[in-house]
Design a protein around this motif. Structure first.
Motif, mmCIF file in Angstrom:
data_model
loop_
_atom_site.group_PDB
_atom_site.id
_atom_site.type_symbol
_atom_site.label_atom_id
_atom_site.label_comp_id
_atom_site.label_asym_id
_atom_site.label_seq_id
_atom_site.Cartn_x
_atom_site.Cartn_y
_atom_site.Cartn_z
ATOM 1 N N GLN A 91 20.369 40.105 56.915
ATOM 2 C CA GLN A 91 20.628 39.066 57.811
ATOM 3 C C GLN A 91 21.646 39.340 59.117
ATOM 4 O OE1 GLN A 91 21.491 35.731 55.108
ATOM 5 N NE2 GLN A 91 19.341 35.098 55.232
ATOM 6 N N ILE A 92 21.440 38.953 60.200
ATOM 7 C CA ILE A 92 22.176 38.999 61.345
ATOM 8 C C ILE A 92 22.464 37.949 62.100
ATOM 9 C CG2 ILE A 92 21.351 41.484 61.940
ATOM 10 C CD1 ILE A 92 19.782 40.376 64.307
ATOM 11 N N TRP A 93 23.790 37.872 62.584
ATOM 12 C CA TRP A 93 24.248 36.640 63.364
ATOM 13 C C TRP A 93 24.874 37.003 64.800
ATOM 14 C CZ3 TRP A 93 29.304 34.278 63.226
ATOM 15 C CH2 TRP A 93 29.515 32.969 63.592
ATOM 16 N N GLU A 94 24.158 36.505 65.737
ATOM 17 C CA GLU A 94 24.907 36.902 67.026
ATOM 18 C C GLU A 94 25.303 35.630 67.870
ATOM 19 O OE1 GLU A 94 23.032 40.618 69.195
ATOM 20 O OE2 GLU A 94 21.357 39.432 68.525
ATOM 21 N N GLY A 95 25.595 34.612 67.043
ATOM 22 C CA GLY A 95 26.213 33.301 67.573
ATOM 23 C C GLY A 95 25.238 32.308 67.557
ATOM 24 N N GLY A 96 23.938 32.436 67.429
ATOM 25 C CA GLY A 96 22.905 31.365 67.397
ATOM 26 C C GLY A 96 22.588 31.275 65.857
ATOM 27 N N GLU A 97 21.135 31.207 65.566
ATOM 28 C CA GLU A 97 20.412 31.092 64.385
ATOM 29 C C GLU A 97 20.665 32.287 63.884
ATOM 30 O OE1 GLU A 97 19.631 28.211 62.780
ATOM 31 O OE2 GLU A 97 20.065 27.060 64.510
ATOM 32 N N VAL A 98 20.877 32.432 62.300
ATOM 33 C CA VAL A 98 20.909 33.589 61.567
ATOM 34 C C VAL A 98 19.316 34.256 61.846
ATOM 35 C CG1 VAL A 98 20.942 34.612 59.346
ATOM 36 C CG2 VAL A 98 22.747 32.976 60.379
ATOM 37 N N GLU A 99 19.231 35.634 61.667
ATOM 38 C CA GLU A 99 17.981 35.971 61.896
ATOM 39 C C GLU A 99 17.730 37.041 60.909
ATOM 40 O OE1 GLU A 99 16.432 36.830 66.180
ATOM 41 O OE2 GLU A 99 18.562 36.975 66.185
ATOM 42 N N TRP A 100 16.554 37.068 60.362
ATOM 43 C CA TRP A 100 16.296 38.453 59.537
ATOM 44 C C TRP A 100 16.095 39.627 60.449
ATOM 45 C CZ3 TRP A 100 17.122 38.884 54.474
ATOM 46 C CH2 TRP A 100 17.131 37.684 53.559
ATOM 47 N N ALA A 101 16.474 40.887 59.892
ATOM 48 C CA ALA A 101 16.384 42.012 60.648
ATOM 49 C C ALA A 101 15.912 43.325 59.798
ATOM 50 C CB ALA A 101 17.374 42.413 61.679
ATOM 51 N N ILE A 102 15.657 44.388 60.407
ATOM 52 C CA ILE A 102 15.279 45.685 59.745
ATOM 53 C C ILE A 102 16.593 46.383 60.103
ATOM 54 C CG2 ILE A 102 13.862 47.662 59.193
ATOM 55 C CD1 ILE A 102 12.910 44.831 58.056
ATOM 56 N N SER A 103 17.016 47.068 59.011
ATOM 57 C CA SER A 103 18.119 48.331 59.188
ATOM 58 C C SER A 103 17.635 49.459 58.861
ATOM 59 C CB SER A 103 19.445 47.898 58.546
ATOM 60 O OG SER A 103 20.354 49.008 58.941
ATOM 61 N N ALA A 104 17.507 50.611 59.881
ATOM 62 C CA ALA A 104 16.956 51.993 59.328
ATOM 63 C C ALA A 104 17.836 52.465 58.392
ATOM 64 C CB ALA A 104 17.173 52.732 60.859
ATOM 65 N N THR A 105 19.175 52.515 58.131
ATOM 66 C CA THR A 105 20.075 52.820 57.092
ATOM 67 C C THR A 105 20.591 51.807 56.251
ATOM 68 O OG1 THR A 105 21.819 53.115 58.375
ATOM 69 C CG2 THR A 105 20.363 54.942 58.346
ATOM 70 N N HIS A 108 17.398 46.126 68.653
ATOM 71 C CA HIS A 108 16.278 46.315 69.491
ATOM 72 C C HIS A 108 15.105 45.172 69.044
ATOM 73 C CE1 HIS A 108 12.783 48.162 71.362
ATOM 74 N NE2 HIS A 108 12.145 48.451 70.245
ATOM 75 N N ARG A 109 14.606 44.536 69.991
ATOM 76 C CA ARG A 109 13.401 43.330 69.329
ATOM 77 C C ARG A 109 12.290 43.746 70.085
ATOM 78 N NH1 ARG A 109 16.335 39.068 68.253
ATOM 79 N NH2 ARG A 109 18.746 38.937 68.378
ATOM 80 N N PRO A 110 11.387 44.432 69.138
ATOM 81 C CA PRO A 110 9.861 44.868 69.546
ATOM 82 C C PRO A 110 9.279 43.364 69.504
ATOM 83 C CG PRO A 110 10.514 45.391 67.408
ATOM 84 C CD PRO A 110 11.618 45.116 67.795
ATOM 85 N N GLN A 111 8.153 43.422 70.277
ATOM 86 C CA GLN A 111 7.182 42.324 70.296
ATOM 87 C C GLN A 111 6.493 41.908 69.097
ATOM 88 O OE1 GLN A 111 4.574 42.658 73.745
ATOM 89 N NE2 GLN A 111 6.213 42.044 75.173
ATOM 90 N N ILE A 155 17.754 47.162 63.755
ATOM 91 C CA ILE A 155 19.169 47.931 63.913
ATOM 92 C C ILE A 155 19.046 49.388 63.587
ATOM 93 C CG2 ILE A 155 20.465 45.799 64.325
ATOM 94 C CD1 ILE A 155 21.287 46.022 61.445
ATOM 95 N N SER A 156 19.951 50.312 63.949
ATOM 96 C CA SER A 156 19.939 51.250 63.346
ATOM 97 C C SER A 156 20.986 51.686 62.011
ATOM 98 C CB SER A 156 20.376 52.534 64.466
ATOM 99 O OG SER A 156 21.718 52.229 64.774
#
Length: 409
Positions: A49-63, A104-107, A113-114
């Motif tokens: 889960q990532i947070w950049e000031g707005g809503e918390v988002e799910w994301a994929i980390s490579a490591t 990185h935000r692919p369509q 995130i790396s």
């Protein structure tokens, strides 16, 4: 069915042989390409889960997340803490050099995130480590306009999160828009949030905030009338020297900087203590101090100390490393002071701060600069050492425990 003649049998045998060789061949990086990879290489993705000031988002980390040392503290865990910040600074400098973002935000797919730092594993962080962490994030935010996202905040230790929030860490990151007062109240503790200073205009705000903390501990104002004014004078002198000289032209500063220093402080009524921390990312004491012409007594001290260190290293050659002389120059700065101009009315900030300790009677002054550190207690006793990593600047921590008289519950 076609009959297998001698030529066709030879062709099948050759194809079987080549397929066997391909199965055992070690693939070269050029064979992989951006998408196609050997079936033997297994890629594992981590959902965070990532947070950049707005809503918390799910994301994929490579490591998987990199775990910071715990506690993150220069006093209790110096070697691991120094190494952590050296690695963090190196990674941030690469990002600054490439001017690359962190998310990185692919369509039609989750953000990517790396890698990230897993602060959920952190049980405690000191005020000194907090200000260095904030300075590193503010540097990269200023230079490239983005900072790494906060990852898995729901797993952070509540005390670590509360401390960084109180110090204004998330405001510095730009992901918390609420601007807190310079001094915040939390029961028996008051904290001055981290203040970034680029010129002398910030000194007035810093002085006012520190005066509030002094009155919080000693409402009778005896502290302000006696030693606190002396301490503020010494601190202002030390800050002035940093603003004028730490980022001066011609100084050796290995990393890109934003010509700033950071100040924070905490007053705690539970033990009647006050701690003030100042950090800059400029040229360090071991770099600047040897380049200035000094009074004879200072030159004599440096020559004797370095000669003694060289003699000791001769008997223990395996103990030498690049920062071994750093504590010598830090000791000299604490003992004698001195600015780059070496004017007698300047450069007395650190000795004045120590003199305030001696008048109070309990506390210490600690300095971490490049790869060296030195601590001086109120009775004048020195302890010092050198580590294999650099702190990336100079950190000054002034800590004092005030007498109980005049204190109100």
């Amino acid at each position: 069915m076609r009959k297998l003649d001698k030529t066709r049998r030879r062709w099948f045998a050759l194809r079987s042989h080549n397929e066997e060789r391909r199965r055992h061949r070690i693939p070269k990086p050029s064979d992989w390409g951006p998408i196609k990879r050997p079936s033997t290489v297994r890629r594992i993705a981590y959902r965070v889960q990532i947070w950049e000031g707005g809503e918390v988002e799910w994301a994929i980390s490579a490591t998987a997340g990199r775990k910071p040392p715990s506690p993150l503290c220069f006093d209790e865990n110096p070697n691991d803490t120094y190494r952590f910040f050296a690695g963090l600074r190196e990674g941030f400098q690469r990002a600054i050099g490439t001017n690359a973002g962190f998310v990185h935000r692919p369509q039609a797919a989750l953000p990517r995130i790396s890698t990230y730092y897993d602060f959920g594993q952190l049980s405690d962080i000191s005020t000194a480590a907090s200000i260095v962490l904030a300075a590193e994030y503010q540097r990269i935010s200023t230079l490239i306009g983005v900072v790494p996202p906060t990852v898995n905040l729901n797993k952070w230790n509540p005390q670590v999160y509360a401390k960084l929030t109180q110090l204004g860490f998330f405001e510095i990151l730009g992901i918390e828009k609420k601007v807190r007062p310079v001094v915040s109240d939390s029961g028996k503790t008051r904290t001055m949030r981290i203040v970034r200073a680029q010129n002398l205009d910030a000194l007035e705000d810093i002085d006012q905030a520190l005066t509030q903390l002094g009155l919080f501990l000693d409402p009778t104002d005896n502290l302000s009338e006696n030693v606190f004014v002396q301490f503020l004078t010494g601190l202002s002198e030390a800050i002035t020297n940093v603003i004028h000289h730490a980022y001066a032209d011609g100084m050796e500063i290995p990393d890109k900087h934003i010509n700033s220093l950071w100040v924070t402080a905490t007053a705690d009524r539970l033990d009647n203590s006050l701690t003030v921390v100042v950090y800059d990312q400029g040229a360090t004491i071991p770099v600047t101090y040897p380049k200035v012409e000094r009074l004879e007594k200072v030159r004599g001290y440096l020559e004797r100390a370095i000669r003694r260190r060289v003699e000791q290293a001769f008997h223990r050659p395996s103990s030498s490393h690049p920062f071994e002389d750093d504590p010598i120059y830090i000791r000299a700065a604490m003992r004698y002071g001195g600015s780059r101009t070496d004017q007698r009315h300047r450069g007395l900030g650190l000795p004045q701060m120590f003199e305030a300790l001696t008048r109070i009677g309990e506390g210490n002054l600690s300095i971490f600069s490049r790869g060296g550190w030195c601590k001086r207690t109120h009775n004048g006793r020195f302890t010092s050492g050198a580590l294999s990593s650099s702190i990336g600047g100079t950190l000054v921590e002034w800590s004092v425990r005030l007498p109980q008289q005049g204190r109100t519950p």
